[in-house]
Design a protein around this motif. Sequence first.
Motif, PDB file in Angstrom:
ATOM      1  N   GLU A  71       4.567  -3.927  -4.134  1.00 54.23           N
ATOM      2  CA  GLU A  71       4.556  -2.594  -4.549  1.00 54.23           C
ATOM      3  C   GLU A  71       3.293  -2.308  -5.474  1.00 54.23           C
ATOM      4  N   THR A  72       3.166  -3.439  -6.388  1.00 50.20           N
ATOM      5  CA  THR A  72       2.103  -3.439  -7.556  1.00 50.20           C
ATOM      6  C   THR A  72       0.813  -3.421  -6.925  1.00 50.20           C
ATOM      7  N   VAL A  73       0.567  -4.466  -6.019  1.00 46.04           N
ATOM      8  CA  VAL A  73      -0.795  -4.731  -5.731  1.00 46.04           C
ATOM      9  C   VAL A  73      -1.329  -3.992  -4.182  1.00 46.04           C
ATOM     10  N   ALA A  74      -0.408  -4.058  -3.345  1.00 47.57           N
ATOM     11  CA  ALA A  74      -1.076  -3.675  -2.223  1.00 47.57           C
ATOM     12  C   ALA A  74      -0.638  -2.308  -1.590  1.00 47.57           C
ATOM     13  N   LYS A  75       0.736  -1.665  -2.006  1.00 41.78           N
ATOM     14  CA  LYS A  75       1.184  -0.566  -1.537  1.00 41.78           C
ATOM     15  C   LYS A  75       0.083   0.882  -1.413  1.00 41.78           C
ATOM     16  N   ASP A  76      -0.429   0.904  -2.603  1.00 42.02           N
ATOM     17  CA  ASP A  76      -1.440   2.043  -2.641  1.00 42.02           C
ATOM     18  C   ASP A  76      -2.683   1.875  -1.406  1.00 42.02           C
ATOM     19  N   ALA A  77      -3.239   0.606  -1.517  1.00 40.27           N
ATOM     20  CA  ALA A  77      -4.449   0.372  -0.734  1.00 40.27           C
ATOM     21  C   ALA A  77      -4.052   0.556   0.643  1.00 40.27           C
ATOM     22  N   VAL A  78      -2.920   0.077   1.118  1.00 41.84           N
ATOM     23  CA  VAL A  78      -2.418   0.195   2.442  1.00 41.84           C
ATOM     24  C   VAL A  78      -2.014   1.607   2.838  1.00 41.84           C
ATOM     25  N   SER A  79      -1.391   2.248   1.982  1.00 49.16           N
ATOM     26  CA  SER A  79      -1.023   3.792   2.088  1.00 49.16           C
ATOM     27  C   SER A  79      -2.390   4.654   2.417  1.00 49.16           C
TER      28      SER A  79
END
Length: 573
Positions: A71-79
Amino acid sequence: MGTRKKVQAFVRVRPTDDFAHEMIKYGEDNKSIDIHLKKDTRRGVVNNQQTDWSFKLDGVLHNASQDLVYETVAKDAVSQALDGYNGTIMCYGQTGAGKTYTMTGATENYKHRGILPRALQQVFRMIEERPTHAITVRVSYLEIYNENLFDLLSTLPYVGPSVTPMTIVENPQGIFIKGLSVHLTSQEEDAFSLLFEGETNRIIASHTMNKNSSRSHCIFTIYMEAHSRTLSDEKYITSKINLVDLAGSERLSKTGSEGRVLKEATYINKSLSFLEQAIIALGDQNRDHVPFRQSKLTHALKDSLGGNCNMVLLTNIYGEAAQLDETLSSLRFASRMKLVTTEPAINEKYDAERMVKNLEKELALLKQELAIHDSLSNRTLVNYDPMDEIQIAEINSQVRRYLEGTLDEIDIINLRQIQEVFNQFRVVLSQQEQEVESALRRKYTLIDKNDFAAISAVQKVELMDIEGNLVGEPDGQSFGLGVAPFSVKPGKKPKTKKTPKDQVSSSARKEGASSPVSGKDFDVASISKTQLIPSSKDGDLKDMLARERETSSIEPLISDSPKEELRAPSTII
Ligand code: ADP
Ligand code: MG
């Protein structure tokens, strides 16, 4: 889009019962780490050895679950990758600190799965939520070991062993690895089995090739291409997300390596230090050259480090005091990475073939529309296609007949035809100018008005007066030849006529003034600056032009001026 953004740097501490509370302290907001090193007493009481460091970060993950880490590291970049932004998520740190655990996770326990399977899940879940888009997903898994490239998915039956070694190729679209298999995955399960295949190959290779997997860099890439189902199909977006599990960053001196291990460590040290150099260069606004090509790792990631990507670095560290040296060095790397700024931008592409097809469709539709309009307004079938040679020749003939006066009107059919009529006017005009000039040349010797030597030669034989007019010439202007103004309808005599006498006197009154049919209008024929001298004293221009009339079509150019004007053999320009 277009705004600069700092690389995000997180730190994950490997859980331990022996955490060095005295030496490692987190900031209250969990966005910084302070390191305190006890003074090395062996160096004496007074020394200048630095003992305290503070590192600012985007977040410290201590005892964090895999879920929270994702949630902290990857979620935004993947989205954001689904919206067309490239992304790179990289795990850095010394061997055993938890890079592979973070990236791949514990394969035996679903709950402890890492960023890779979670990213694939998120991608497919988001695709389901976007029925308006047709999104294709492809994956590849590359391993870089001792500066050699390995395809971790090459064992799949339909790939087969690569004949030529893989190479890193740069093209305007970015970097791609020639020879690396890229696999289309239409659902989460397919993607998972590819990931599993890759992981298995990584382990097998570590045994059969005696290769230590923590000594290689692994790059799992998810490529996406999204076409809108509702909006224009000419535009589409592409993106890729690189999930990088780097080789252990521990320093050579500490490992006391020799032989194969030394070789590996040398390669790792080199590639990681080249990665660091590239990152330092990326972080320095004054540097315009970034040394990407120094190692396979930086070259393969050239379009995924900095640039237009979302970049996230996760530094894995130990919490034990014994590893503090390496922890310090890893944190230094993280803080350098934080200096790098990127400018994430959507990768928008245009499908040229589809654009042409759509335009063709549009054109056909508009033609149908025109046909309907024509039939509704009772027009006979109009052809809107580009004209062929025969149609152009027909327009040319119409224009000539119009100028002669044998055709009263040129019917307007469509815009293309109007343009061609104008075009043919120009063609006919220029032909006639040439014809008139050559007719005059046959009859007269033309002298350039600027050619003073020739003029004085003529003056010597007393053909010309001092002002440059030929002897007997009224004013050098009133020769009844010229281009009929468009206002004068061809074939029709002008309403008012001037006798030659009138013309002589009026022209003499106002030097330079010209009648619509005066020689001045010949400027366009580029002979106005030329003196005309009859080549024969008996030459009768009228006769000559009459002859021309029979052989060519110059008559529309012959002035509407009274024919009498032409009579006097000495009446010349
Ligand atoms: P690296 O890839 O950095 O060399 P690994 O991910 O292989 O390190 O981790 C080394 C060992 O520590 C593995 O057995 C792994 O399961 C364990 N480990 C690492 N981080 C964690 C964590 N956060 N929670 C539980 N176990 C961990
Ligand atoms: Mg590892």
